[in-house]
Design an enzyme around this catalytic site. Sequence first.
Site, short mmCIF file in Angstrom:
data_model
loop_
_atom_site.label_atom_id
_atom_site.label_comp_id
_atom_site.label_asym_id
_atom_site.label_seq_id
_atom_site.Cartn_x
_atom_site.Cartn_y
_atom_site.Cartn_z
N ARG A 110 0.82 -0.99 -0.03
CA ARG A 110 -0.12 -0.05 -0.10
C ARG A 110 0.89 1.29 -0.04
O ARG A 110 0.26 2.17 0.51
CB ARG A 110 -0.89 0.09 1.10
CG ARG A 110 -1.94 -1.08 1.16
CD ARG A 110 -2.87 -1.00 -0.14
NE ARG A 110 -3.62 -2.31 -0.21
CZ ARG A 110 -3.32 -3.25 -1.10
NH1 ARG A 110 -2.32 -3.34 -1.74
NH2 ARG A 110 -3.97 -4.33 -0.96
N SER A 170 -10.10 0.63 3.96
CA SER A 170 -9.46 0.05 4.93
C SER A 170 -8.97 1.19 5.87
O SER A 170 -8.10 2.13 5.19
CB SER A 170 -8.30 -0.79 4.66
OG SER A 170 -8.82 -1.89 4.13
N GLU A 200 -3.97 3.45 6.84
CA GLU A 200 -3.86 3.20 5.67
C GLU A 200 -4.39 4.67 4.68
O GLU A 200 -4.11 5.11 3.83
CB GLU A 200 -4.68 2.16 4.97
CG GLU A 200 -4.58 2.01 3.58
CD GLU A 200 -4.76 0.43 2.91
OE1 GLU A 200 -4.76 -0.43 3.71
OE2 GLU A 200 -5.50 0.49 1.84
C1 LIG Z 1 -15.20 1.29 -0.36
C2 LIG Z 1 -13.87 1.28 -0.65
C3 LIG Z 1 -13.19 0.11 -0.82
C4 LIG Z 1 -11.59 0.14 -0.95
N1 LIG Z 1 -11.03 -1.06 -1.40
C5 LIG Z 1 -9.69 -1.08 -1.61
C6 LIG Z 1 -8.82 -2.20 -1.95
O1 LIG Z 1 -9.38 -3.25 -2.04
N2 LIG Z 1 -7.70 -2.15 -2.02
C7 LIG Z 1 -6.92 -0.67 -2.33
O2 LIG Z 1 -5.75 -0.84 -2.44
N3 LIG Z 1 -7.76 0.30 -1.89
C8 LIG Z 1 -8.76 0.21 -1.57
N4 LIG Z 1 -9.73 1.50 -1.08
C9 LIG Z 1 -8.63 2.70 -0.96
C10 LIG Z 1 -8.53 3.57 -2.28
O3 LIG Z 1 -9.68 3.15 -3.08
C11 LIG Z 1 -7.28 3.25 -2.97
O4 LIG Z 1 -6.07 3.63 -2.09
C12 LIG Z 1 -7.28 4.28 -4.41
O5 LIG Z 1 -6.17 3.43 -5.04
C13 LIG Z 1 -7.21 5.46 -4.06
O6 LIG Z 1 -7.43 6.45 -5.14
P1 LIG Z 1 -7.84 7.88 -5.25
O7 LIG Z 1 -8.00 8.25 -6.70
O8 LIG Z 1 -9.11 7.89 -4.59
O9 LIG Z 1 -6.90 8.34 -4.40
P2 LIG Z 1 -6.95 9.75 -3.43
O10 LIG Z 1 -7.78 9.00 -2.24
O11 LIG Z 1 -7.36 10.73 -3.84
O12 LIG Z 1 -5.55 9.84 -2.82
C14 LIG Z 1 -4.73 8.86 -2.40
C15 LIG Z 1 -3.42 9.20 -2.49
O13 LIG Z 1 -3.05 9.06 -3.77
C16 LIG Z 1 -2.19 10.31 -4.32
N5 LIG Z 1 -2.50 10.41 -5.63
C17 LIG Z 1 -3.82 10.76 -6.01
N6 LIG Z 1 -3.85 10.81 -7.37
C18 LIG Z 1 -2.35 11.01 -7.79
C19 LIG Z 1 -1.86 11.19 -8.99
N7 LIG Z 1 -2.14 11.58 -9.89
N8 LIG Z 1 -0.17 11.42 -8.66
C20 LIG Z 1 0.30 11.00 -7.64
N9 LIG Z 1 -0.39 10.89 -6.52
C21 LIG Z 1 -1.74 10.74 -6.53
C22 LIG Z 1 -2.78 11.29 -3.22
O14 LIG Z 1 -1.95 12.52 -3.05
C23 LIG Z 1 -2.86 10.29 -1.96
O15 LIG Z 1 -1.59 10.51 -1.38
C24 LIG Z 1 -11.08 1.42 -0.89
C25 LIG Z 1 -11.82 2.40 -0.72
C26 LIG Z 1 -13.00 2.52 -0.55
C27 LIG Z 1 -13.84 3.81 0.06
#
Ligand SMILES: Cc1cc2nc3c(=O)[nH]c(=O)nc-3n(C[C@H](O)[C@H](O)[C@H](O)COP(=O)(O)OP(=O)(O)OC[C@H]3O[C@@H](n4cnc5c(N)ncnc54)[C@H](O)[C@@H]3O)c2cc1C
Length: 296
Positions: A164, A213, A288
């Site tokens: 992660r 998570s 996380e």
């Molecule tokens: C219901 C639910 C279920 C989930 N299940 C999982 C799962 O099974 N596995 C899992 O790994 N995660 C899971 N997640 C967490 C989440 O979806 C992931 O971590 C996802 O990759 C985050 O992407 P985001 O675009 O929402 O990023 P954000 O939440 O907006 O940001 C997360 C991080 O990524 C960075 N970031 C975002 N975009 C960029 C970019 N373009 N360049 C550089 N850095 C960037 C941000 O600065 C921040 O540090 C879940 C979340 C929810 C709400």
Amino acid sequence: MSGGGKLLTDAPLAPYTWLRVGGPADRLFLPNTEAELSAFLADMPADEPLSVIGIGSNLLVRDGGIRGTVIRLGSGFGTIEVEGCRVRAGAAALDASVAKAAGRAGITGLEFYRGIPGSIGGALRMNAGAYGGETKDVLVEATVLDRRGNRHLMTAEEMGFSYRRSSLPPDWIVVSAVFEGQEGDPARIEARMADIMAKREATQPIKSRTGGSTFKNPDPSRSEGRSSWQLIDAIGARGRVVGDAQMSDLHANFMINRGAATAADLEALGEGIRRDVKDRFGVELEWEIKRVGDPQ
Ligand SMILES: Cc1cc2nc3c(=O)[nH]c(=O)nc-3n(C[C@H](O)[C@H](O)[C@H](O)COP(=O)(O)OP(=O)(O)OC[C@H]3O[C@@H](n4cnc5c(N)ncnc54)[C@H](O)[C@@H]3O)c2cc1C
């Protein structure tokens, strides 16, 4: 500022996050092309704090908001192209859309993205993964801009992935990524994705305001094999409430905003759980969910 893109000041960030909490960004820049983003970064003062958000599914923005400039990539970064067993996706493309596009083209290996509700930028930053698949296993290369707007092509190895996380500098921005799977049968891929979605709906509060998570799973050698949700259950904190923040009854490691929670409620709930798990089991849970910005 040279080039295009939309620049907002004192811009509320809560609507851009799943948890729907937190204060404003001093400045929010919404580029639609790599050229706009690159020109904006090149013009930005070197001492301006810079951060990037995806679609906020792993993000807790604190109530005082974020100082400096926040970047959020617009729909121009949402393209998905398939060539052979490779998929090229813009960093604003949804993980689920990438999985579906791969499936339609008969590419197996990316099914795990179907149930992760984030964008590709967030997936690369977080090494997102589920059900045995991880970003690090399928990434070929990423295109990334540094904070001066210079372009870098990075291999999966150069992204420094571990559980992660990646070692990408915090102010570097992923703009696109290339993934590779293997040839597969579209019907079987579709069935696997349907199975993943059914499992999620049964075990996670995916329709709530949540951040996924809350804590990473600890190293099993330190927690006697217990995962985070098991430790939270063992201290009796499933369903625990602070203000309008609650640990989900459905999945003990998911926190939810029941409607009127503040970021402070959510963070206090998480910190209380960390303290109680440490006291009872000696295990330090690591967040996380990314907590960003200033307290009120
Ligand atoms: C219901 C639910 C279920 C989930 N299940 C999982 C799962 O099974 N596995 C899992 O790994 N995660 C899971 N997640 C967490 C989440 O979806 C992931 O971590 C996802 O990759 C985050 O992407 P985001 O675009 O929402 O990023 P954000 O939440 O907006 O940001 C997360 C991080 O990524 C960075 N970031 C975002 N975009 C960029 C970019 N373009 N360049 C550089 N850095 C960037 C941000 O600065 C921040 O540090 C879940 C979340 C929810 C709400």
